[in-house]
Design a protein around this motif. Sequence first.
Motif, PDB file in Angstrom:
ATOM      1  N   UNK A 128      26.597  24.994  13.289  1.00  0.00           N
ATOM      2  CA  UNK A 128      27.563  26.015  12.906  1.00  0.00           C
ATOM      3  C   UNK A 128      29.006  25.586  13.140  1.00  0.00           C
ATOM      4  N   UNK A 129      29.203  24.361  13.606  1.00  0.00           N
ATOM      5  CA  UNK A 129      30.542  23.808  13.697  1.00  0.00           C
ATOM      6  C   UNK A 129      31.444  24.467  14.724  1.00  0.00           C
ATOM      7  N   UNK A 130      30.874  24.994  15.784  1.00  0.00           N
ATOM      8  CA  UNK A 130      31.665  25.594  16.854  1.00  0.00           C
ATOM      9  C   UNK A 130      32.055  24.504  17.849  1.00  0.00           C
ATOM     10  N   UNK A 131      33.267  24.581  18.360  1.00  0.00           N
ATOM     11  CA  UNK A 131      33.760  23.596  19.316  1.00  0.00           C
ATOM     12  C   UNK A 131      33.637  24.122  20.734  1.00  0.00           C
ATOM     13  N   UNK A 132      32.978  23.358  21.591  1.00  0.00           N
ATOM     14  CA  UNK A 132      32.957  23.648  23.021  1.00  0.00           C
ATOM     15  C   UNK A 132      33.927  22.666  23.669  1.00  0.00           C
ATOM     16  N   UNK A 133      35.053  23.159  24.140  1.00  0.00           N
ATOM     17  CA  UNK A 133      36.094  22.280  24.663  1.00  0.00           C
ATOM     18  C   UNK A 133      35.768  21.800  26.072  1.00  0.00           C
ATOM     19  N   UNK A 134      36.380  20.684  26.443  1.00  0.00           N
ATOM     20  CA  UNK A 134      36.230  20.192  27.800  1.00  0.00           C
ATOM     21  C   UNK A 134      36.731  21.197  28.817  1.00  0.00           C
ATOM     22  N   UNK A 135      37.819  21.873  28.512  1.00  0.00           N
ATOM     23  CA  UNK A 135      38.364  22.874  29.431  1.00  0.00           C
ATOM     24  C   UNK A 135      37.386  24.029  29.631  1.00  0.00           C
ATOM     25  N   UNK A 136      36.677  24.398  28.568  1.00  0.00           N
ATOM     26  CA  UNK A 136      35.680  25.459  28.688  1.00  0.00           C
ATOM     27  C   UNK A 136      34.564  25.038  29.640  1.00  0.00           C
ATOM     28  N   UNK A 137      34.156  23.788  29.549  1.00  0.00           N
ATOM     29  CA  UNK A 137      33.112  23.289  30.446  1.00  0.00           C
ATOM     30  C   UNK A 137      33.624  23.224  31.894  1.00  0.00           C
ATOM     31  N   UNK A 138      34.852  22.747  32.049  1.00  0.00           N
ATOM     32  CA  UNK A 138      35.437  22.645  33.390  1.00  0.00           C
ATOM     33  C   UNK A 138      35.551  24.034  34.028  1.00  0.00           C
ATOM     34  N   UNK A 139      36.017  25.000  33.256  1.00  0.00           N
ATOM     35  CA  UNK A 139      36.177  26.358  33.775  1.00  0.00           C
ATOM     36  C   UNK A 139      34.825  26.944  34.201  1.00  0.00           C
ATOM     37  N   UNK A 140      33.805  26.702  33.405  1.00  0.00           N
ATOM     38  CA  UNK A 140      32.471  27.178  33.754  1.00  0.00           C
ATOM     39  C   UNK A 140      31.968  26.484  35.011  1.00  0.00           C
ATOM     40  N   UNK A 141      32.208  25.184  35.107  1.00  0.00           N
ATOM     41  CA  UNK A 141      31.742  24.410  36.262  1.00  0.00           C
ATOM     42  C   UNK A 141      32.388  24.878  37.560  1.00  0.00           C
ATOM     43  N   UNK A 142      33.652  25.277  37.506  1.00  0.00           N
ATOM     44  CA  UNK A 142      34.351  25.664  38.732  1.00  0.00           C
ATOM     45  C   UNK A 142      33.726  26.888  39.410  1.00  0.00           C
ATOM     46  N   UNK A 143      32.951  27.652  38.671  1.00  0.00           N
ATOM     47  CA  UNK A 143      32.283  28.804  39.282  1.00  0.00           C
ATOM     48  C   UNK A 143      31.217  28.379  40.287  1.00  0.00           C
ATOM     49  N   UNK A 144      30.886  27.076  40.303  1.00  0.00           N
ATOM     50  CA  UNK A 144      29.859  26.560  41.218  1.00  0.00           C
ATOM     51  C   UNK A 144      30.476  25.848  42.423  1.00  0.00           C
ATOM     52  N   UNK A 145      31.753  26.069  42.671  1.00  0.00           N
ATOM     53  CA  UNK A 145      32.479  25.268  43.675  1.00  0.00           C
ATOM     54  C   UNK A 145      31.906  25.386  45.083  1.00  0.00           C
ATOM     55  N   UNK A 146      31.138  26.414  45.368  1.00  0.00           N
ATOM     56  CA  UNK A 146      30.592  26.588  46.716  1.00  0.00           C
ATOM     57  C   UNK A 146      29.252  25.886  46.918  1.00  0.00           C
TER      58      UNK A 146
END
Length: 296
Positions: A128-146
């Motif tokens: 479907x040609x949707x872009x998942x940006x690196x920043x989107x992945x980084x932001x999601x990953x930061x929720x696991x910082x603990x």
Amino acid sequence: MTMPVFSAYDGTELACRELGEGPPLVCLPGGPMQDSIYLGDLGGLSAHRRLIMLDLRGTGRSAVPENPASYRCDRLVDDVEALREHLGLDRLDLLGHSAGTNLAVLYAARHPKRVGRLALITPSVGALGITVTGEMRIRTARSRRDEPWFPEAFAALEELVAGRAGADTFQAIAPFWHGRWDEAARAHRAAEDGQRNAEAAAVFAAEGAFDPVGTREAIARLASPVLVLAGEVDLNSPPPAMAELSALFPHAQLVVQPGAGHFPWLDDAKQFAATTEAFLSQGTTSTTPIPKGRPS
């Protein structure tokens, strides 16, 4: 469990795993091109459905085709149609996971009247040609910082997003794929490499496999109900991208499973099975509402 075999359009013998009882649900694995065994029983969904898990050509117990070009995703659509004919079903309830959702979407675009209900589990976005940006992945990953493993895994993710991935990068970020990086998750990850056909995976998304503009136009007319199930902490399919994907379908609902990664049936089997079965049962004999999960 049974392993029925049928012939594809080009004579390639394809195999399915069948388990459970109830209305049939055809399941398309991700990987891409991974043995369907990794799906297990989809968190106990087999208690409600007869799961028909297709081993795509060249994977699992399905035969290797004579023409490797037939591994391309758009060409695999004909294999799904051959399975429908083999099962003698007028319409399929269809579930795809990860890369397998590309195939499910292409099937729905080409054969809209053959799809009953469509469940897209932590979808890939290529078709479907949707872009998942690196920043989107980084932001999601930061929720696991603990998490105790976070510093090493996050450093590897930053290298990956920056285009500096090394030989060990994907192994280092493996904890991010799961809502819980426990013994079961580690075992699941360890088994993956031996379940995947690397040659087929390299062809799956080759040039010509996807036509996002045409596919979007086709699914905009899709009458079938669609479930988009996202994992709250899934880096591959972050909830914001899943909201964008869901909005492309005229009859779609997005559910974000709390605390789940890319394999939501492993992170909370009961929640996953309840959500998916409630969706599949709507409009039949069940009036159970779909569990809402957390809003995206």
